[in-house]
Each structure stands twice: as C-alpha cells, then as structure tokens.
Design a protein around this motif. Structure first.
Motif, PDB file in Angstrom:
ATOM      1  N   VAL A 156      25.044  36.279 -25.927  1.00 21.74           N
ATOM      2  CA  VAL A 156      23.775  36.872 -25.480  1.00 21.74           C
ATOM      3  C   VAL A 156      23.090  35.949 -24.466  1.00 21.74           C
ATOM      4  CG1 VAL A 156      21.456  37.535 -26.206  1.00 21.74           C
ATOM      5  CG2 VAL A 156      23.429  38.229 -27.567  1.00 21.74           C
ATOM      6  N   ASP A 157      23.054  34.630 -24.755  1.00 15.51           N
ATOM      7  CA  ASP A 157      22.413  33.675 -23.843  1.00 15.51           C
ATOM      8  C   ASP A 157      23.156  33.615 -22.513  1.00 15.51           C
ATOM      9  OD1 ASP A 157      20.590  33.108 -25.823  1.00 15.51           O
ATOM     10  OD2 ASP A 157      21.657  31.315 -26.539  1.00 15.51           O
ATOM     11  N   ASP A 163      23.164  37.437 -15.702  1.00 17.19           N
ATOM     12  CA  ASP A 163      22.306  38.444 -15.062  1.00 17.19           C
ATOM     13  C   ASP A 163      21.492  37.811 -13.932  1.00 17.19           C
ATOM     14  OD1 ASP A 163      21.055  41.153 -15.005  1.00 17.19           O
ATOM     15  OD2 ASP A 163      19.273  40.016 -15.582  1.00 17.19           O
ATOM     16  N   GLN A 164      20.976  36.599 -14.184  1.00 16.17           N
ATOM     17  CA  GLN A 164      20.220  35.902 -13.146  1.00 16.17           C
ATOM     18  C   GLN A 164      21.113  35.572 -11.948  1.00 16.17           C
ATOM     19  OE1 GLN A 164      16.927  35.343 -13.104  1.00 16.17           O
ATOM     20  NE2 GLN A 164      16.734  36.398 -15.060  1.00 16.17           N
ATOM     21  N   ASP A 449      22.948  28.431  -4.624  1.00 13.15           N
ATOM     22  CA  ASP A 449      23.159  27.591  -5.810  1.00 13.15           C
ATOM     23  C   ASP A 449      23.233  28.439  -7.075  1.00 13.15           C
ATOM     24  OD1 ASP A 449      23.219  25.312  -4.323  1.00 13.15           O
ATOM     25  OD2 ASP A 449      21.112  24.798  -4.625  1.00 13.15           O
ATOM     26  N   GLU A 450      22.289  29.401  -7.193  1.00  9.49           N
ATOM     27  CA  GLU A 450      22.283  30.261  -8.379  1.00  9.49           C
ATOM     28  C   GLU A 450      23.530  31.144  -8.426  1.00  9.49           C
ATOM     29  OE1 GLU A 450      18.678  32.467  -8.446  1.00  9.49           O
ATOM     30  OE2 GLU A 450      17.387  30.715  -8.699  1.00  9.49           O
ATOM     31  N   ALA A 451      23.892  31.671  -7.236  1.00 11.11           N
ATOM     32  CA  ALA A 451      25.056  32.561  -7.198  1.00 11.11           C
ATOM     33  C   ALA A 451      26.361  31.790  -7.396  1.00 11.11           C
ATOM     34  CB  ALA A 451      25.096  33.307  -5.862  1.00 11.11           C
ATOM     35  N   SER A 452      26.362  30.506  -6.972  1.00 13.70           N
ATOM     36  CA  SER A 452      27.596  29.724  -7.116  1.00 13.70           C
ATOM     37  C   SER A 452      27.955  29.506  -8.581  1.00 13.70           C
ATOM     38  CB  SER A 452      27.439  28.373  -6.414  1.00 13.70           C
ATOM     39  OG  SER A 452      26.444  27.595  -7.070  1.00 13.70           O
ATOM     40  N   ASP A 453      26.923  29.589  -9.458  1.00 18.19           N
ATOM     41  CA  ASP A 453      27.189  29.421 -10.895  1.00 18.19           C
ATOM     42  C   ASP A 453      27.792  30.678 -11.519  1.00 18.19           C
ATOM     43  OD1 ASP A 453      26.129  26.902 -10.739  1.00 18.19           O
ATOM     44  OD2 ASP A 453      24.118  27.510 -11.334  1.00 18.19           O
ATOM     45  N   LEU A 461      31.607  33.037 -20.135  1.00 16.23           N
ATOM     46  CA  LEU A 461      31.382  34.246 -20.921  1.00 16.23           C
ATOM     47  C   LEU A 461      32.703  34.848 -21.381  1.00 16.23           C
ATOM     48  CD1 LEU A 461      29.458  36.421 -22.013  1.00 16.23           C
ATOM     49  CD2 LEU A 461      29.603  37.569 -19.782  1.00 16.23           C
ATOM     50  N   GLU A 462      33.668  34.876 -20.481  1.00 17.87           N
ATOM     51  CA  GLU A 462      34.971  35.439 -20.829  1.00 17.87           C
ATOM     52  C   GLU A 462      35.641  34.605 -21.913  1.00 17.87           C
ATOM     53  OE1 GLU A 462      37.845  38.262 -20.810  1.00 17.87           O
ATOM     54  OE2 GLU A 462      35.928  38.269 -19.713  1.00 17.87           O
TER      55      GLU A 462
END
Length: 622
Positions: A156-157, A163-164, A449-453, A461-462
């Motif tokens: 969930v976390d 999502d961000q 930076d956010e998208a690179s994560d 997650l997988e």
C-alpha cells in the motif's frame, strides 16, 4: 542403533534400552514403563513441555536425565525440579537431538503419536478449531501470516509512492516543452538585443547603468521566485507534518509489561494444571484398570457374599464396595475434565496475548518510523523558514537598490529614442525570461528526479507482490498437500483396517478474510456421520491418519528419524500388526507399545524386565 540410558523419567527409576532400525515393540503389562520409555525419547528429542504439559520428571524426584547414544553423537538431556512461590516447576537443560523450534513442533505434532498427541486429542474431542491451529502450527513458527500482513501494508505504501512518481511522469512532457519554448524565446530576445545595441548610440555611463539595473532586476526576480518556491515547499511539508502527527496520534501502543507478567502467570498456571491433569489421569487409569480387569484380589481382601462383594479400600483401608469406588473414580474423571477445560481456556488466552504482543511490536516499530519522520519534517521546515527569512532580507535590499538605479537611469536618460526604449524593454524581457527559464528548469529537474524513481519503485512493488504471492502460494500449497496426504492415508487405512465407516476426507474451508479452517468429514453407508458416532478405536485411527498427513506434508522424516506410537490398546492385535506394517516404511525407526496378550510381532521386542519402575517398588513395599 540407538542406546538409551534413563533415570527418573516418567515411571522409570533406572532403565536402559537399545533401539534398532525398523519396528521396535515395547511389550509389557500396565505400569511397567512402556509409555515412560516413549516419554524419555521425547525428552532427549527436545519436544516435551511445548503445549502446556510438564516435562516428564518422575514424581518426587529432584532430577532426572536421558542419554541417547547414536552412531554419530551422544546427547544428554537433564530435567530439574525447582521450588518457588508458585510451586514446583521442571526445567530442561543439556543437549537435545532436535534444536530448531520448527523441527521440535513438527515432531511433537506429527511423529510422536502417543495417546497425548495434540492432533489425536483434537480429533478425539472433535475440536475443529484446535485441529486447524495445530495443523497450521509449523507454518506459524515461520510467521508466514504475519509476513503476509506486513507485505500487504508495504505494498500500500509503495503504491502511494508509485502514484506520485507516475503523476510526475505525466507532468514531464509539458514541463520539457515549456523549457524548450523559453529557451527559444530567450535566444530570439538576445538576437534582437544585439541588433538594437548596434543601432543605439549611447554613452558608456548610461549603458553601464542600464546593464546594472537589468542585472539587479533579474536577480530580484530570481530571489522572488526562489522565495515563492520555498513558501510552497514549507506549506507542503507542514501538511505532511500534520498528517504524520494525526497518524501518530491515532496509533495506539499499549504497554507490554503487564502482558509479560500476565502471560508468565498463565503459563505457570498451565504447567500446574498439566501436572494435576496427569496425576488425576494416572490415578483414574490405574484404579480403573484394577476394576475393569477384576483384579481386586491382587491388592486387597475381597469378601464375597450373596448381597454383594465388599473389600477393604486399598487406599484408606475402610470397608467399601465396587460401586462406591466407581463413583469416586467418576468424580476424579469429572475433576480432570474441569482442569482440562481450564487449561484449554488458558492456552487460548496465552495465544491471544502472544498475538497482541506481536501487534504491539509492529505498532512500536511504526510509531518509531512516524516519530523519526515528524522530527525530520520539523528540521526541514525550520531550515526552509531560515532560508525564507534570509531571502526576504535580500529581496528587501535588492528592491531598494533597483529603485535607486531606476531613479539614476531616468536622470541620465535625456532623450530616449525608439530603439533605446525597445532595447531597454528587450533587456528587461531577457532578464525576466532567464528567470522563467531557471524556474522551469528547476521544475523539470524536480519532476525528472521524482519520475526517475518510478522504475525503482515499480521494481520494488513487483518484488513485494511476488514475495506476497509466493508466501500465499506456499501456504496454500501446504494446505492442499495436507488435504491430499490425509485422503491418501485414509484410503490406505480403510483398505487395510476395514473400519465401520466408508470414507473420510479433510475439508479445507476458505473464509472471506483469506483465513483457512480444516474440518474432518466422515461417511458411513452413503451418509455423512460424526466423529462422536465412531468407536474409540476408529476415532484413534482418524487421529493417527490426521497426524500422518502432517508428517508427510511437512517432511518430518527429514527432521527426525523415528515415529513413536502409543495408546492404541483399543485396536485388536491384528490391527496393531497392520499399523506396524503400515508405519515401518514411513520412518527409519518405529517404536510402539503392546500388551503381552497381543502375541508376537515382527521386529525387535523391548522388554522392561530389567528396569526399575515405580510400580515394582510399590509392589515390593510392605
């Protein structure tokens, strides 16, 4: 070959036994130490005292031990009695054959099949809830259910974090387009500025003043933009801080001290109850055996008359009758059942407390994480607020400088021609565009930076989902295998023993909350029937089959090389032979008990004639 030396275990004062591969039959009458030998084996294996029962130290003895010598090693296990404010307690020390908790639990439940085997008892008492708990016990020692719950929380976390990252990815194209557009505009403005500077003939002082004014205005725009970003960042962090504080306030973490104290008291009470239950059971069985075998004359004088037999009570010496003794034995049985009910209730409470303790540890860990996050957010906010204060001071200073420069420039500018005015406008636009471009690039860098994560978060997650699915599949596979093993073993038993029921199968019930329960279903003459309707021997057969299903499912033969079998006196001699034949290929070593009247058996016969046992001492006493 195994060699055992036994001292003060169960009813054996001193004894030795050799156990070989294949069937080993301890053949003797009651009270000669048959079950005590099995208790000694369990002691040195390390499986006694697991489910509330006390270690089998001889009554009245302060210390006892079992030494097991195998071809590879020697193990000596010691039992010691200590006296405290809560009464007698027995503790175990030394070396045991099994050291891993999961191995010990699996052996106790599925390999050591005495009359007190928990699985057999749950089947015998038709306690489906207890049976489910026991069949799942080896998985519980691995904390599979708790690990599944923790993985679900982690997923969930991570999904929120993903999502961000996905939102940042969606914003990347327009952000990149904005940077490209501003770069093109800036390039056009600089080209136009170069053209105008060639056309404008102004003195060096005015040019320098204009350049300084433009530079200050650009710096002022940049500082104002930086201040705006910092203020928004503070607002975001304050919002996160309030969310974490609220989550922390909602999180309840009770004190654990009272739980520890409470569970210790309950465990002590369970051990005390187990001793009393065993004592009452021994008292009941020994006296009941004397009556059932009509052997009163062995221990007391019987006066037989037309009105009925009377005899001296073999405990108190007063005249009594068989009916009076039967009545007292029934009272003892009812008292034992009352203590067993209290013990079962305490066992359930202990399990609930242990689950609560696990929940507390989990909540404490979460609380610590939240507290650390709150501390970090507070530090970040304080640093941002200091940066805001510094920027506000710098902006105030720059505004004053720009105002002075504008006044000086207006004084120095006498006649502003069309090109000069346009040049000034272009210069200002260049400064403004440079600031916009800087802000756009900062935004683009942050989004990148956010998208690179995203890939890293998706991978994490997988991995979590795969681990969760693997645990669930592993758990379900074991449950399904348990059902299949039960069905296979029951088919063998029915074809071999021809009991009074047609079939039996273990039903796996899946609850809406993803939990599983097990239920034994029986059929007789095409109709469903209940365990209560079976004979005593049939119930014990079903219990043994259920334990064997666990034995094969959890590969107990790889953990312990022996199977112990006791408490099958309800079976006919022929059926006991069938059971020995059925089990002898299941484990390397089989140790079982039998009465002399059952005849001879294939395999090694173990005789307790040379042992010193309590019953012999009591018989020899004057």
């Amino acid at each position: 070959m195994w060699n055992l030396e036994i001292e003060n275990i169960g009813g054996i004062r001193l004894g030795e036994a050799s156990i070989s591969a294949g069937p080993n039959i301890i053949q003797a009458s009651n009270f000669q130490g048959k079950s005590s030998l099995l208790a000694a084996i369990q002691t040195v294996m390390g499986t006694t005292g697991q489910f509330g029962e006390e270690h089998p130290l001889m009554e009245g003895a302060d210390e006892g031990h079992v030494t097991l010598e195998t071809e590879d090693a020697t193990y000596k296990t010691t039992l010691e009695r200590s006296v405290g404010v809560d009464g007698n307690t027995v503790s175990r020390s030394g070396e045991t054959y099994l050291t891993d908790e999961q191995d010990q639990v699996a052996a106790r439940l599925f390999a050591f099949l005495g009359e007190d085997n928990p699985v057999r008892a749950a089947v015998r008492e038709k306690d489906q809830e207890r049976l489910t708990e026991l069949l799942k016990k080896p998985l519980e020692t691995e904390n599979i259910d708790l690990r599944i719950d923790n993985l679900r929380s982690d997923i969930v976390d991570i999904e929120e974090e993903l999502d961000q990252a996905e939102k940042a990815t969606e914003k990347l194209p327009p952000a990149q387009e904005e940077v490209t557009q501003l770069e093109d505009e800036l390039e056009e403005l600089k080209d136009r500025r170069d053209e105008l500077e060639e056309k404008v003939d102004e003195d060096t002082e005015q040019r320098d003043l204009r350049n300084e004014l433009t530079s200050k205005q650009s710096e002022l725009d940049r500082k104002e933009s930086q201040l705006e970003r910092l203020q928004k960042q503070i607002a975001r962090r304050e919002e996160q801080l309030e969310e974490k504080k609220a989550e922390l306030d909602d999180l309840e973490v009770p004190e654990e001290l009272d739980l520890n104290t409470n569970i210790d008291e309950k465990q002590d009470r369970v051990e005390e109850l187990e001793l009393k239950i065993d004592l009452l059971g021994d008292l009941y069985r020994s006296n009941k055996a004397v009556l059932d075998e009509n052997e009163l004359a062995l221990i007391t004088d019987v006066d037989r008359s037309i009105s009925g037999d009377t005899f001296d009570c073999f405990v108190c010496g007063q005249d009594t009758t068989e009916e009076d003794v039967e009545e007292r034995l029934q009272a003892i049985k009812e008292k034992q059942q009352s203590l067993q009910d209290e013990k079962a209730s305490l066992d359930e409470e202990i399990n609930e407390i242990q689950e609560r303790k696990q929940e507390i540890r989990s909540n404490r860990q979460k609380k610590e994480q939240l507290e650390n996050k709150v501390k970090q957010l507070k530090v970040d906010i304080q640093e941002d607020e200091r940066d805001v204060e510094n920027l506000e001071d710098e902006i105030e200073e720059l505004e004053g400088e720009v105002e002075e420069l504008e006044a000086e420039y207006e004084e120095a500018e006498q006649e502003e021609e069309e090109h000069s005015s346009e040049l000034k406008t272009v210069q200002q636009k260049i400064g403004t565009t440079e600031n916009k471009l800087s802000r756009a690039k900062d935004k683009l860098d942050r989004l990148e930076d956010e998208a690179s994560d995203r890939d890293e978060v998706e991978e994490e997650l997988e991995e979590k989902k795969e681990e969760l699915e693997e645990l669930k599949q592993r758990r379900e596979k074991k449950y399904d295998e348990l059902v299949d093993q039960f069905d296979d073993a029951m088919d063998d038993i029915i074809s071999t023993f021809a009991p009074g029921f047609d079939g039996a199968f273990l039903n796996k019930i899946k609850n809406p909350d993803d939990s599983v329960e097990f239920e034994i279903n029986l059929a007789r003459e095409g109709r469903t029937t209940d365990v209560e309707n079976l004979s005593e021997g049939e119930r014990e057969l079903v219990g043994i089959v259920t334990a064997l299903a666990g034995y094969r499912t959890f590969n107990v033969d790889e953990r312990v090389p022996c199977i112990l079998l006791d408490g099958i006196g309800q079976l006919a001699a022929e059926h006991i032979r069938h059971m020995i034949e059925y089990l002898e290929n299941t484990a390397e070593i089989l140790v079982t008990t039998a009465y002399p009247e059952a005849g001879t058996f294939d395999g090694q016969t173990i005789s307790p004639d040379s042992w010193e046992v309590i019953s012999n001492e009591e018989a020899a006493a004057p």
